[in-house]
Design an enzyme around this catalytic site. Sequence first.
Site, mmCIF file in Angstrom:
data_model
loop_
_atom_site.group_PDB
_atom_site.id
_atom_site.type_symbol
_atom_site.label_atom_id
_atom_site.label_comp_id
_atom_site.label_asym_id
_atom_site.label_seq_id
_atom_site.Cartn_x
_atom_site.Cartn_y
_atom_site.Cartn_z
ATOM 1 N N ARG A 27 14.064 11.041 6.649
ATOM 2 C CA ARG A 27 12.833 10.286 6.948
ATOM 3 C C ARG A 27 13.048 8.786 6.766
ATOM 4 N NH1 ARG A 27 8.448 8.099 4.337
ATOM 5 N NH2 ARG A 27 6.518 8.118 5.558
ATOM 6 N N TYR A 74 19.356 22.484 5.910
ATOM 7 C CA TYR A 74 20.059 21.966 7.092
ATOM 8 C C TYR A 74 20.733 20.643 6.739
ATOM 9 C CZ TYR A 74 15.517 19.542 7.721
ATOM 10 O OH TYR A 74 14.354 18.820 7.535
HETATM 11 C C1 LIG Z 1 6.634 9.048 0.848
HETATM 12 C C2 LIG Z 1 6.623 10.104 1.935
HETATM 13 C C3 LIG Z 1 7.657 11.054 1.956
HETATM 14 C C4 LIG Z 1 7.644 12.058 2.933
HETATM 15 N N1 LIG Z 1 8.668 12.962 2.934
HETATM 16 C C5 LIG Z 1 8.703 13.926 3.888
HETATM 17 C C6 LIG Z 1 9.757 14.863 3.900
HETATM 18 O O1 LIG Z 1 10.647 14.823 3.075
HETATM 19 N N2 LIG Z 1 9.754 15.833 4.874
HETATM 20 C C7 LIG Z 1 8.749 15.888 5.811
HETATM 21 O O2 LIG Z 1 8.789 16.772 6.696
HETATM 22 N N3 LIG Z 1 7.755 15.000 5.831
HETATM 23 C C8 LIG Z 1 7.693 14.020 4.887
HETATM 24 N N4 LIG Z 1 6.664 13.123 4.875
HETATM 25 C C9 LIG Z 1 5.581 13.285 5.877
HETATM 26 C C10 LIG Z 1 5.948 12.918 7.261
HETATM 27 O O3 LIG Z 1 6.587 11.668 7.260
HETATM 28 C C11 LIG Z 1 4.628 12.884 8.013
HETATM 29 O O4 LIG Z 1 4.055 14.181 8.043
HETATM 30 C C12 LIG Z 1 4.779 12.531 9.473
HETATM 31 O O5 LIG Z 1 5.836 11.689 9.683
HETATM 32 C C13 LIG Z 1 3.492 11.888 10.012
HETATM 33 O O6 LIG Z 1 3.520 10.552 9.578
HETATM 34 P P1 LIG Z 1 2.313 9.564 9.406
HETATM 35 O O7 LIG Z 1 2.835 8.244 9.793
HETATM 36 O O8 LIG Z 1 1.084 10.072 10.069
HETATM 37 O O9 LIG Z 1 2.006 9.601 7.837
HETATM 38 P P2 LIG Z 1 2.921 9.135 6.639
HETATM 39 O O10 LIG Z 1 4.352 9.317 6.941
HETATM 40 O O11 LIG Z 1 2.359 9.821 5.446
HETATM 41 O O12 LIG Z 1 2.641 7.559 6.510
HETATM 42 C C14 LIG Z 1 1.446 6.993 6.024
HETATM 43 C C15 LIG Z 1 1.718 5.592 5.528
HETATM 44 O O13 LIG Z 1 0.470 4.977 5.203
HETATM 45 C C16 LIG Z 1 0.566 4.358 3.934
HETATM 46 N N5 LIG Z 1 -0.786 4.393 3.339
HETATM 47 C C17 LIG Z 1 -1.513 5.503 3.073
HETATM 48 N N6 LIG Z 1 -2.712 5.179 2.562
HETATM 49 C C18 LIG Z 1 -2.749 3.821 2.525
HETATM 50 C C19 LIG Z 1 -3.737 2.888 2.097
HETATM 51 N N7 LIG Z 1 -4.926 3.280 1.618
HETATM 52 N N8 LIG Z 1 -3.461 1.543 2.177
HETATM 53 C C20 LIG Z 1 -2.241 1.132 2.685
HETATM 54 N N9 LIG Z 1 -1.274 1.984 3.094
HETATM 55 C C21 LIG Z 1 -1.515 3.305 3.021
HETATM 56 C C22 LIG Z 1 1.568 5.231 3.186
HETATM 57 O O14 LIG Z 1 2.152 4.530 2.101
HETATM 58 C C23 LIG Z 1 2.562 5.571 4.275
HETATM 59 O O15 LIG Z 1 3.561 4.594 4.413
HETATM 60 C C24 LIG Z 1 6.608 12.108 3.915
HETATM 61 C C25 LIG Z 1 5.577 11.153 3.887
HETATM 62 C C26 LIG Z 1 5.582 10.146 2.915
HETATM 63 C C27 LIG Z 1 4.480 9.082 2.895
#
Ligand SMILES: Cc1cc2nc3c(=O)[nH]c(=O)nc-3n(C[C@H](O)[C@H](O)[C@H](O)COP(=O)(O)OP(=O)(O)OC[C@H]3O[C@@H](n4cnc5c(N)ncnc54)[C@H](O)[C@@H]3O)c2cc1C
Length: 394
Positions: A104, A208
């Site tokens: 990631r 994996y």
């Molecule tokens: C730290 C972390 C580790 C992960 N590890 C894995 C993993 O190992 N395997 C896997 O399959 N998926 C993992 N995921 C989830 C995966 O990345 C997500 O399901 C997918 O990529 C969808 O991403 P997204 O951008 O919608 O959400 P996310 O990837 O969760 O990103 C959301 C972002 O918004 C930021 N954020 C949230 N709330 C606030 C706020 N109130 N104010 C400011 N910023 C905020 C967070 O810090 C984050 O950077 C992880 C997510 C995170 C945040």
Amino acid sequence: MSLGNRKITVLGAGIAGLAVATALARQGADVVVLERADAIREVGAGLQISPNGVAVLRALGLVEALAARSGCARAVVLRDFRHGNRVLKLDLGRQAKDYFFVHRADLVDILARAARAAGVQIRLLHEVTRLDFDGTRPALITAQGARASSDIMIGADGLHSVVRAALNGAVAPGFTGQVAWRAVIPARGHVPAEAHIHMGPHRHLVHYPLRGGELINIVAVEEREAWVEEGWNRPGDPDRMRAVFADFGGEVPRLLEQVHSVNLWGLFRHPVAERWYRGSAAILGDAAHPTLPFMAQGANMALEDAWVLAAALTRHPEPEAAFAFYQAERRPRTQRIVEMASRNARNYHLSFPPLRVAAQTALRIGGMMAPGAALRRFDWLYDYDATLRYPAAS
Ligand SMILES: Cc1cc2nc3c(=O)[nH]c(=O)nc-3n(C[C@H](O)[C@H](O)[C@H](O)COP(=O)(O)OP(=O)(O)OC[C@H]3O[C@@H](n4cnc5c(N)ncnc54)[C@H](O)[C@@H]3O)c2cc1C
């Protein structure tokens, strides 16, 4: 239509936020991303990027960077837990070249570089606590009490999204009775580019390779009564993990021996959000449709959403019309994927031995008679190409 200097604020520098910010900035928008973390750094473990997600990365010109830092997946192997015997091997065939195992942190880094190169400003240490509406115009309120308003506001703030709560009210998720352990270990020797799923009663374990075989990603799921908090970074106890999977054979004991640090998170079922937008604010990624990990589609859906949302805003001058189009296109598909992921958890965990043997025999016979059939069931999922459906405006 170009987005000619429209001011857009994206909340969250995860996969959804960085991808949508890049796509919008390339169409001329003036994009700021607010992120609460103090750095874009090494967090998380393995993700699987399937052809539907790769299509978006290819259209953003990022597939070479992805390929350089990950490895293509060749097959998925289902195994019985006790001795690791093979139940079924799904050869990814023609899809293998567009199916990647990626860390990631590497994908976030690739997207952050692309966003900055497209002119996006990423502002760290900006925690947002609330979204307010002044009529239809949204404003984000930060933890320091500052107010950020812009023409368009996009909530890419993940699982505990404040923007989703502002659009839909708070909905309490339901604990699935499952927790997931997650660890990354160094690989020893050659590791084939395959995902292995060891299926046992009330538990399963997936591993994996990452970074072209340098590392191995392990995710292990256990059914339990006791509730564990939902979140990606809660530390777990490696010895407890080994104890929980002590009756797993094959290569599992050797892998678990090398786990020195592990994360543990509770798996919760969330409904797909009813409302994805209001006025000129919208949500995408986990903020709109948090999913259980059993279809490995969280990051792929986030990439698809990002592309369609950016395309909708370039086609419809009014944000509300763009968002209505976007929700109509995305909600049914993401709902189908989220429901399928929930069903998959049960399939791996059949605990009544005759039922498990029967299911595994059916899988074996199915695999021998029609090896491609098991994968063709997923054509609707992997063959979806958001970038062909909505080519970028030039
Ligand atoms: C730290 C972390 C580790 C992960 N590890 C894995 C993993 O190992 N395997 C896997 O399959 N998926 C993992 N995921 C989830 C995966 O990345 C997500 O399901 C997918 O990529 C969808 O991403 P997204 O951008 O919608 O959400 P996310 O990837 O969760 O990103 C959301 C972002 O918004 C930021 N954020 C949230 N709330 C606030 C706020 N109130 N104010 C400011 N910023 C905020 C967070 O810090 C984050 O950077 C992880 C997510 C995170 C945040």
